[in-house]
Enzyme design. Structure first.
Site, PDB file in Angstrom:
ATOM      1  N   ASN A 195       0.634  -1.363   0.102  1.00 54.74           N
ATOM      2  CA  ASN A 195      -0.090  -0.004   0.413  1.00 54.74           C
ATOM      3  C   ASN A 195       0.624   0.884  -0.417  1.00 54.74           C
ATOM      4  O   ASN A 195       0.108   2.233  -0.145  1.00 54.74           O
ATOM      5  CB  ASN A 195      -0.639  -0.286   1.229  1.00 54.74           C
ATOM      6  CG  ASN A 195      -1.930   1.359   1.053  1.00 54.74           C
ATOM      7  OD1 ASN A 195      -2.368   1.175  -0.210  1.00 54.74           O
ATOM      8  ND2 ASN A 195      -1.387   2.061   2.121  1.00 54.74           N
ATOM      9  N   HIS A 415     -17.977  18.201  -4.077  1.00 59.66           N
ATOM     10  CA  HIS A 415     -17.192  17.818  -3.695  1.00 59.66           C
ATOM     11  C   HIS A 415     -15.774  18.630  -5.357  1.00 59.66           C
ATOM     12  O   HIS A 415     -15.920  18.656  -5.814  1.00 59.66           O
ATOM     13  CB  HIS A 415     -17.114  15.901  -4.298  1.00 59.66           C
ATOM     14  CG  HIS A 415     -16.514  14.909  -4.467  1.00 59.66           C
ATOM     15  ND1 HIS A 415     -15.841  14.510  -5.845  1.00 59.66           N
ATOM     16  CD2 HIS A 415     -15.801  15.229  -3.668  1.00 59.66           C
ATOM     17  CE1 HIS A 415     -14.905  13.813  -5.298  1.00 59.66           C
ATOM     18  NE2 HIS A 415     -14.292  13.838  -3.488  1.00 59.66           N
ATOM     19  N   GLU A 417     -12.534  16.955  -5.880  1.00 57.36           N
ATOM     20  CA  GLU A 417     -11.330  16.075  -6.259  1.00 57.36           C
ATOM     21  C   GLU A 417     -10.892  16.701  -6.921  1.00 57.36           C
ATOM     22  O   GLU A 417     -10.771  17.154  -8.048  1.00 57.36           O
ATOM     23  CB  GLU A 417     -11.708  14.951  -6.491  1.00 57.36           C
ATOM     24  CG  GLU A 417     -10.235  13.808  -7.465  1.00 57.36           C
ATOM     25  CD  GLU A 417      -9.641  13.200  -6.010  1.00 57.36           C
ATOM     26  OE1 GLU A 417     -10.417  12.899  -5.162  1.00 57.36           O
ATOM     27  OE2 GLU A 417      -8.446  14.031  -5.832  1.00 57.36           O
ATOM     28  N   HIS A 485      -9.750  14.939   2.785  1.00 57.00           N
ATOM     29  CA  HIS A 485      -9.339  13.332   2.165  1.00 57.00           C
ATOM     30  C   HIS A 485      -8.127  13.643   1.896  1.00 57.00           C
ATOM     31  O   HIS A 485      -7.100  14.612   0.989  1.00 57.00           O
ATOM     32  CB  HIS A 485     -10.033  12.834   1.269  1.00 57.00           C
ATOM     33  CG  HIS A 485     -11.759  12.341   2.073  1.00 57.00           C
ATOM     34  ND1 HIS A 485     -12.182  11.362   1.531  1.00 57.00           N
ATOM     35  CD2 HIS A 485     -12.240  12.974   3.247  1.00 57.00           C
ATOM     36  CE1 HIS A 485     -13.468  11.089   2.690  1.00 57.00           C
ATOM     37  NE2 HIS A 485     -13.046  11.654   3.112  1.00 57.00           N
ATOM     38  N   GLU A 486      -7.243  12.200   2.152  1.00 60.76           N
ATOM     39  CA  GLU A 486      -5.766  12.734   2.115  1.00 60.76           C
ATOM     40  C   GLU A 486      -4.637  13.690   2.513  1.00 60.76           C
ATOM     41  O   GLU A 486      -3.821  13.893   1.918  1.00 60.76           O
ATOM     42  CB  GLU A 486      -5.570  12.122   0.718  1.00 60.76           C
ATOM     43  CG  GLU A 486      -5.886  11.313  -0.010  1.00 60.76           C
ATOM     44  CD  GLU A 486      -7.795  10.947  -0.590  1.00 60.76           C
ATOM     45  OE1 GLU A 486      -8.067  11.760  -0.743  1.00 60.76           O
ATOM     46  OE2 GLU A 486      -8.065  10.028  -0.601  1.00 60.76           O
ATOM     47  N   GLU A 510     -13.523   3.087   2.737  1.00 61.90           N
ATOM     48  CA  GLU A 510     -13.587   3.156   1.326  1.00 61.90           C
ATOM     49  C   GLU A 510     -13.234   1.438   1.328  1.00 61.90           C
ATOM     50  O   GLU A 510     -12.809   0.726   0.793  1.00 61.90           O
ATOM     51  CB  GLU A 510     -13.010   4.035   0.875  1.00 61.90           C
ATOM     52  CG  GLU A 510     -11.538   4.275   1.687  1.00 61.90           C
ATOM     53  CD  GLU A 510     -10.388   5.973   0.499  1.00 61.90           C
ATOM     54  OE1 GLU A 510     -11.216   5.951  -0.170  1.00 61.90           O
ATOM     55  OE2 GLU A 510      -9.653   6.027   0.942  1.00 61.90           O
TER      56      GLU A 510
HETATM   57  C1  NOJ Z   1     -10.644   9.417  -1.976  1.00 58.29           C
HETATM   58  C2  NOJ Z   1     -11.411   9.775  -1.005  1.00 58.29           C
HETATM   59  O1  NOJ Z   1     -10.869   9.230   0.311  1.00 58.29           O
HETATM   60  C3  NOJ Z   1     -13.169   9.213  -1.164  1.00 58.29           C
HETATM   61  O2  NOJ Z   1     -13.305   9.381  -0.614  1.00 58.29           O
HETATM   62  C4  NOJ Z   1     -12.949   8.975  -2.484  1.00 58.29           C
HETATM   63  O3  NOJ Z   1     -15.009   9.003  -3.148  1.00 58.29           O
HETATM   64  C5  NOJ Z   1     -11.975   9.525  -4.350  1.00 58.29           C
HETATM   65  N1  NOJ Z   1     -10.981   9.061  -3.294  1.00 58.29           N
HETATM   66  C6  NOJ Z   1     -12.615  10.514  -5.080  1.00 58.29           C
HETATM   67  O4  NOJ Z   1     -12.572  11.347  -4.944  1.00 58.29           O
HETATM   68 CA    CA Z   2      -9.100   8.524   0.716  1.00 60.88          CA
END
Ligand code: NOJ
Ligand code: CA
Length: 706
Positions: A195, A415, A417, A485-486, A510
């Site tokens: 990972n 959202h 990303e 996130h991340e 997830e």
């Molecule tokens: C990783 C995130 O943890 C997840 O929740 C999200 O759906 C995906 N990235 C796509 O953005």
């Molecule tokens: Ca993630």
């Protein structure tokens, strides 16, 4: 031994380690924790003890610099300051509606005669641990400097048991490994488990927050607080001497920090107790952060939400509209032609279906991922489109859907990303927040999947840490709450910037849809990842067998259904998702009632039972009523509790609804076996409850006749 009195505070000589002489000793207000500090042979050193037991042995402090002499040795003490602080503050949201911040403080003022440079070390000693940081006053010769590495040591007193994840500059999404410190090296490759975003920087490098337990029952936790304009700290173990040394995240040039004085490092924190529950209840990290900087916080509101999300994560459907049809132009208006299989869940019809379900069941918001143009570019399938965070796909009518949600009394959640193309995000951020204002969004989930652009920067370096905070501060100007996130692991900044309503920054649900999560994971996260702030863990999975709705995915969720309910209480967060599909909830509406009932903001929290890696039982009182909620999560061995309800008001009658694993429940082969029992209880009641292997339980307790 020097005994000194500074201001109102006695800084007394150490009584318990007679072999060592320390110049400066500072005790916690309740005399439970003691800090010793000194400069020995020119090197600043400290040690920590708890109820007279050593916790951190003599450990050196200092910072190595690039191209100029280090700030590690050749020091003398030129002054000290001491003071006491005792204040109770009110968080905007939290586990408790008020928090006491009570500590004794000492500043060691150091001078390096060979360079005539000054550095201070500020220590704060609490009854549940210590925080300390480096401070660099503005001065000639130290206006601007570059950190080569921080040399802070944490010398362990023995070969403790630790719950750890591999040191890594770009991901925290690991399962935890439980091992002795001396076993970290041997267990590193299995801990990485394919990972790692990169090869770990060291075979004995781990991340914070690191939870440990000594053989004589002390729980010790090392982390950091208020990580601002600095790079994130890892710990590198010398497994011969059992001394950890800080290891900062490098930038693209390999440097570890660019500092302009006056400046200071984040706090380095050591929490300690002989009761694991105290570690969970500790507010040390929040207390070491600055008070809230916003005057008006009325717009910051805890959120319970659902999402068009699990359909992609577990269901195998796509974020992108034109996935595997890159030749199809986005100006195609006939959705069925573009996506004959209906693989793009962020479409009008499906989003309306979710809005209806979320609104009917009392949720505040609905997250919709895959609403915007750009996913094709990320997957490298098209060069025509990049994320601009404002252009919806043709099958997502942003105005209609926001109005529809509003008419049902809920909001959509935005959202973003970023695909870690951070410059691109910063370029578009303001128009993205403007778009949110226009349609009435007040919360954004952002994400940083993939290698950072500009290349060479890391997720946890100073440059990125500045970016995450910039995004939060800019969002505040629009009254927007952020759930990133991340992003770098939290360090309590949500006290100062409470619109940072959540973070992921660890392995979340997830992973149940792919590589898997160890059954004991949620008995560790509150000791580690949650120390710095709430996690968007996305609990609430009711269908454990993913192939039920996605024949191509054989994954099974390593949890019972009752434990999924317990997580709403054990995993504290003011932002909680019900992550499963509406159709999976529809099959278990009696259990879903708990998710509908459980609040996301609290008056009071009590940890009833806790042991890292084994079990956690928490009880919390709703911020806005007299209702109580109890949750339990257990590892693969299960757990039997006898809990006393002494926290209820005396003389009052309550009704408890107990959602528990059935006798034959097991996370592996019988996860959906649960029972729901109603019972009259009061403050004298005791309940004996059993969590199945990988199980848990949840209880709502409401006053009768009120
Ligand atoms: C990783 C995130 O943890 C997840 O929740 C999200 O759906 C995906 N990235 C796509 O953005
Ligand atoms: Ca993630």
């Amino acid at each position: 031994m020097k005994n000194i009195v500074i201001k109102n505070l006695m800084v007394a000589g150490l009584l318990t380690i007679p072999a060592t002489m320390w110049a400066y000793t500072l005790e916690s207000p309740g005399k439970i924790v003691s800090l010793e500090a000194d400069v020995k042979d020119g090197i600043p050193v400290y040690s920590i003890s708890y109820k007279n037991k050593p916790v951190i042995k003599s450990s050196s402090l200092g910072v190595k610099l690039v191209e100029v002499p280090d700030l590690t040795d050749g020091f003398e003490v030129v002054g000290t300051q001491a003071s006491s602080f005792d204040e109770t503050w009110t968080p905007v949201w939290g586990e408790n509606d008020s928090i006491r911040n009570h500590y004794n403080e000492m500043v060691l003022e150091l001078r390096q005669p060979s360079t005539d440079r000054k550095m201070n070390i500020r220590f704060r000693v609490y009854d549940d641990g210590v925080g300390f940081r480096y401070e660099w006053p503005q001065q000639r010769g130290l206006d601007y400097f570059v950190i080569d590495d921080e040399m802070t040591e944490f010398a362990m007193t023995g070969d403790h048991t630790a719950w750890w994840i591999a040191g890594d500059y770009d991901t925290q999404e690991y399962n935890y490994t439980e091992s002795r410190l001396s076993e970290i090296r041997d267990k590193m490759s299995s801990a990485i488990d394919g990972n790692a975003s990169q090869t770990p920087f060291s075979p004995t490098g781990v991340q914070t927050s690191l939870q440990m337990k000594t053989d004589d029952g002390l729980y010790i936790n090392i982390h950091e607080a208020a990580l601002v304009d600095y790079s994130c700290m890892h710990l590198n173990l010398n497994d011969t001497t059992l001394v950890f040394r800080s290891w900062l995240t490098p930038d693209a040039q390999g440097h570890k920090g660019h500092i302009q004085s006056p400046a200071h490092s984040p706090w380095r924190t050591v929490m300690v107790s002989d009761d694991a529950r105290d570690i969970l209840a500790s507010n040390l990290i929040l207390n070491l952060n600055e008070p809230c900087v916003y005057e008006d916080v009325s717009w910051i509101k805890p959120v319970k939400y659902m999402g068009v999300w699990w359909e992609m994560i577990a269901g195998g459907k796509q974020w992108s509209y034109t996935y595997d049809l890159p030749s199809v132009r986005l100006d195609e208006t006939d959705y069925t032609k573009v996506h004959p299989l209906g693989q793009h869940p962020a479409n009008n019809e499906n989003v309306k279906r979710y809005i209806d379900f979320a609104a009917e069941n009392g949720f505040d918001q609905l997250l919709v991922e895959g609403w915007n143009v750009g996913w094709e570019d990320w997957f490298g399938k098209s060069k025509d489109y990049v994320f601009d965070f404002v252009t919806p796909y043709p099958d997502f009518d942003i105005e209609m859907l926001n109005n529809y949600a509003k008419s049902k009394g809920i909001k959509l959640m935005m959202h973003h990303e970023t695909s870690s193309s951070v410059r691109n995000y910063e370029r578009h951020m303001h128009q993205a927040y403007d778009l949110m204002d226009k349609y009435g969004y007040n919360a954004v989930k952002s994400g940083y999947v993939g290698n950072i652009i500009p290349r060479g920067e890391h997720h946890y370096g100073q440059w990125m840490n500045n970016h995450y905070l910039y995004a939060v501060k800019e969002a505040a100007k629009h009254k927007i709450m952020v759930n990133a996130h991340e992003a770098v692991r939290p360090t309590g900044l949500c006290r100062t910037y409470p619109n940072l309503i959540g973070n992921e920054s660890a392995r979340g649900t997830e992973y149940e849809a792919n590589a898997g999560i160890n059954p004991g994971h949620t008995t560790i996260l509150p000791f580690t990842r949650l120390q710095g702030g709430p996690m968007d863990y996305t609990p609430g999975i009711f269908e454990m067998n993913i192939s039920t709705f996605n024949p191509n995915n054989p994954a099974k969720v390593n949890s019972t259904l009752a434990r999924q309910l317990g997580l709403y209480v054990t995993m504290y967060s003011p932002l909680q998702m019900a992550a499963d599909l509406p159709e999976n909830y529809a099959r278990y509406m009696d259990a879903f009632q708990f998710i509908k009932d459980v609040p996301v903001d609290w008056q009071k929290s009590i940890y009833l039972e806790a042991e890292p890696g084994r079990y956690i039982v928490a009880a919390r009182k709703d911020k806005n009523s007299n209702d109580w909620f109890v949750g339990c999560t257990a590892n693969e061995d299960g757990h039997t509790s006898t809990i006393s309800l002494g926290f209820l008001d005396k003389g009052k009658d309550y009704e408890a609804v107990i959602y528990a694993d059935a006798k034959d429940a097991h996370f592996r082969n019988n996860p959906q076996a649960y029972s729901i029992v109603r019972k009259k209880v009061n403050s004298k009641s005791k309940l004996r409850l059993t969590a199945a292997p990988g199980g848990g339980y949840a209880i709502s307790i409401k006053p009768v006749n009120l």
